[in-house]
Design a protein around this motif. Structure first.
Motif, PDB file in Angstrom:
ATOM      1  N   LYS A 193     -28.494  40.155 -13.024  1.00 12.25           N
ATOM      2  CA  LYS A 193     -29.439  39.168 -13.531  1.00 12.25           C
ATOM      3  C   LYS A 193     -29.750  39.362 -15.016  1.00 12.25           C
ATOM      4  CE  LYS A 193     -31.893  38.281  -9.157  1.00 12.25           C
ATOM      5  NZ  LYS A 193     -33.189  38.409  -8.441  1.00 12.25           N
ATOM      6  N   ALA A 194     -29.501  40.543 -15.541  1.00 15.52           N
ATOM      7  CA  ALA A 194     -29.885  40.861 -16.924  1.00 15.52           C
ATOM      8  C   ALA A 194     -29.001  40.133 -17.931  1.00 15.52           C
ATOM      9  CB  ALA A 194     -29.791  42.365 -17.157  1.00 15.52           C
ATOM     10  N   LEU A 195     -29.561  39.842 -19.111  1.00 19.07           N
ATOM     11  CA  LEU A 195     -28.758  39.263 -20.188  1.00 19.07           C
ATOM     12  C   LEU A 195     -27.600  40.180 -20.522  1.00 19.07           C
ATOM     13  CD1 LEU A 195     -28.220  37.212 -22.464  1.00 19.07           C
ATOM     14  CD2 LEU A 195     -29.875  38.484 -23.873  1.00 19.07           C
ATOM     15  N   TRP A 196     -27.897  41.469 -20.711  1.00 23.53           N
ATOM     16  CA  TRP A 196     -26.874  42.490 -20.957  1.00 23.53           C
ATOM     17  C   TRP A 196     -27.024  43.556 -19.872  1.00 23.53           C
ATOM     18  CZ3 TRP A 196     -23.752  40.336 -24.153  1.00 23.53           C
ATOM     19  CH2 TRP A 196     -24.188  39.647 -25.283  1.00 23.53           C
ATOM     20  N   PHE A 197     -25.991  43.748 -19.078  1.00 23.25           N
ATOM     21  CA  PHE A 197     -26.093  44.619 -17.902  1.00 23.25           C
ATOM     22  C   PHE A 197     -26.421  46.064 -18.264  1.00 23.25           C
ATOM     23  CE2 PHE A 197     -21.552  44.458 -19.028  1.00 23.25           C
ATOM     24  CZ  PHE A 197     -21.226  45.803 -19.116  1.00 23.25           C
ATOM     25  N   TRP A 198     -26.061  46.497 -19.464  1.00 27.27           N
ATOM     26  CA  TRP A 198     -26.296  47.897 -19.819  1.00 27.27           C
ATOM     27  C   TRP A 198     -27.768  48.204 -20.125  1.00 27.27           C
ATOM     28  CZ3 TRP A 198     -23.110  44.619 -22.758  1.00 27.27           C
ATOM     29  CH2 TRP A 198     -23.661  44.143 -23.950  1.00 27.27           C
ATOM     30  N   THR A 199     -28.616  47.172 -20.150  1.00 31.64           N
ATOM     31  CA  THR A 199     -30.046  47.411 -20.376  1.00 31.64           C
ATOM     32  C   THR A 199     -30.780  47.742 -19.083  1.00 31.64           C
ATOM     33  OG1 THR A 199     -30.613  45.054 -20.119  1.00 31.64           O
ATOM     34  CG2 THR A 199     -30.028  45.823 -22.334  1.00 31.64           C
ATOM     35  N   VAL A 200     -30.060  47.727 -17.957  1.00 29.29           N
ATOM     36  CA  VAL A 200     -30.657  48.004 -16.645  1.00 29.29           C
ATOM     37  C   VAL A 200     -29.973  49.237 -16.049  1.00 29.29           C
ATOM     38  CG1 VAL A 200     -31.024  47.109 -14.313  1.00 29.29           C
ATOM     39  CG2 VAL A 200     -31.160  45.569 -16.277  1.00 29.29           C
ATOM     40  N   GLN A 201     -30.743  50.078 -15.401  1.00 30.37           N
ATOM     41  CA  GLN A 201     -30.187  51.277 -14.785  1.00 30.37           C
ATOM     42  C   GLN A 201     -29.231  50.920 -13.652  1.00 30.37           C
ATOM     43  OE1 GLN A 201     -30.700  54.769 -15.521  1.00 30.37           O
ATOM     44  NE2 GLN A 201     -28.891  54.740 -14.200  1.00 30.37           N
TER      45      GLN A 201
END
Length: 333
Positions: A138-146
């Motif tokens: 769901k995140a704009l950039w997946f690397w910002t989520v654990q």
């Protein structure tokens, strides 16, 4: 079957393009894997128009081992018709230690190696990263989520070593190097852990894909990119290259990153490519980009990268890892 020049120069060094710029699923719901030959032809036509002569087949888009022999032959024929070679298959998010799926993923990786050899690829590429969780999707950039984290457990790490060594031995038996992509929160997530993993596997044809940009984009404290490269480049045999801007607060209260070109990001590729060649890197490069016109940015990054490679050339056979066959060698099933 493929051959590589004995001398690598700025002009002939293999530089492939990723498939990020192509949707894995068409508007009508058809997966690229199942698409008609016309759609595949359109992919390779665009790649060739951008001046690329090589591509990495990501299994998020096409799974060569799941194609019939006739479809694999069709894939190669279409690529060849546009003068595009299939550099590698990249098996991603299919970790051989993923809970509940490790053995299944291991079997799939073996099949992918055989398909890569049949298609005359230069590298079998994989890693230990696992599928996205719902928050990452769901995140704009997946690397910002654990995302998932490999356990701090000696038994699980030993299992990873055994299974990766098994894959490496298989790859060696069909004449392929195997590259392991660095990725956060896996046993390939820090320089020291990644290097130790390669040493524990202990095979000359198994090396690192030092995709340090996967780490410097994280919104958390990270290792210095210079130290990451210095430790890992001597073990590199294939290299995904991309770059990000990065900013962070001096008190460690916030971090941010955004994709950008190779030339503009925080990693100094002029220095790192020179260092890589100096310590023996002779593998193919893969241009990778998230966001924007991925294909176009990969093309400009390729042109920039060629200005960083040695004009006079280096021997393809004096590298630090088994990465590219000499001109007298071939890679085939």
């Amino acid at each position: 079957m493929s051959t590589t020049p004995h001398t690598l120069t700025a002009d002939n060094w293999p530089i492939a393009i990723c498939m990020h710029g192509f949707s894995p699923v068409a508007s009508d719901g058809t997966r690229m894997h199942d698409a008609a030959s016309e759609r595949w032809d359109g992919v390779f036509r665009q790649v060739a128009r951008l001046g690329f002569t090589a591509i990495e087949i990501a299994d998020s888009h096409i799974r060569p081992s799941d194609l019939t022999p006739a479809r694999r032959a069709e894939l190669k024929s279409i690529a060849d018709s546009h003068g595009v070679s299939l550099t590698s298959v990249h098996v991603q998010r299919q970790s051989i230690i993923e809970p509940g799926r490790g053995e299944q993923n291991l079997a799939y990786a073996h099949q992918a190696i055989d398909a890569a050899a049949e298609l005359g690829m230069q590298v079998f590429s994989t890693g230990l990263h696992q599928p996205f969780n719902e928050a990452q999707r769901k995140a704009l950039w997946f690397w910002t989520v654990q995302g998932p984290v490999d356990p701090d457990d000696a038994e699980t790490r030993a299992l990873a070593v055994r299974r990766l060594r098994e894959l490496g031995e298989h790859a060696a038996s069909v004449g392929l190097p195997m590259a392991l992509e660095m990725y956060e929160d896996t046993y390939l997530g820090t320089a020291d852990s990644a290097v130790r993993l390669i040493e524990e596997i202990g095979l000359d044809n198994v090396g690192l894909n030092p995709d340090i940009a996967n780490l410097i984009r994280l919104h958390r404290p990270v290792e210095d990119w210079r130290e990451l490269h210095e430790k890992t480049l001597p073990y590199a045999n294939y290299w995904h290259v991309k770059n990000y801007t990065r900013d962070e607060a001096g008190d460690g209260s916030w971090w941010t990153s955004v994709p950008t070109s190779l030339e503009l990001g925080i990693i100094d590729y002029r220095a790192m490519v020179a260092r890589a060649v100096e310590v023996g890197f002779r593998g193919p490069f893969l241009m990778e980009q998230y966001g924007g016109d991925s294909l176009g940015i990969c093309a400009t990054n390729r042109d920039y990268l060629r200005t960083l490679l040695p004009e006079g050339g280096v021997s393809a056979t004096d590298g630090n890892r088994s990465a590219i066959p000499a001109a007298s060698e071939t890679v085939s099933a």
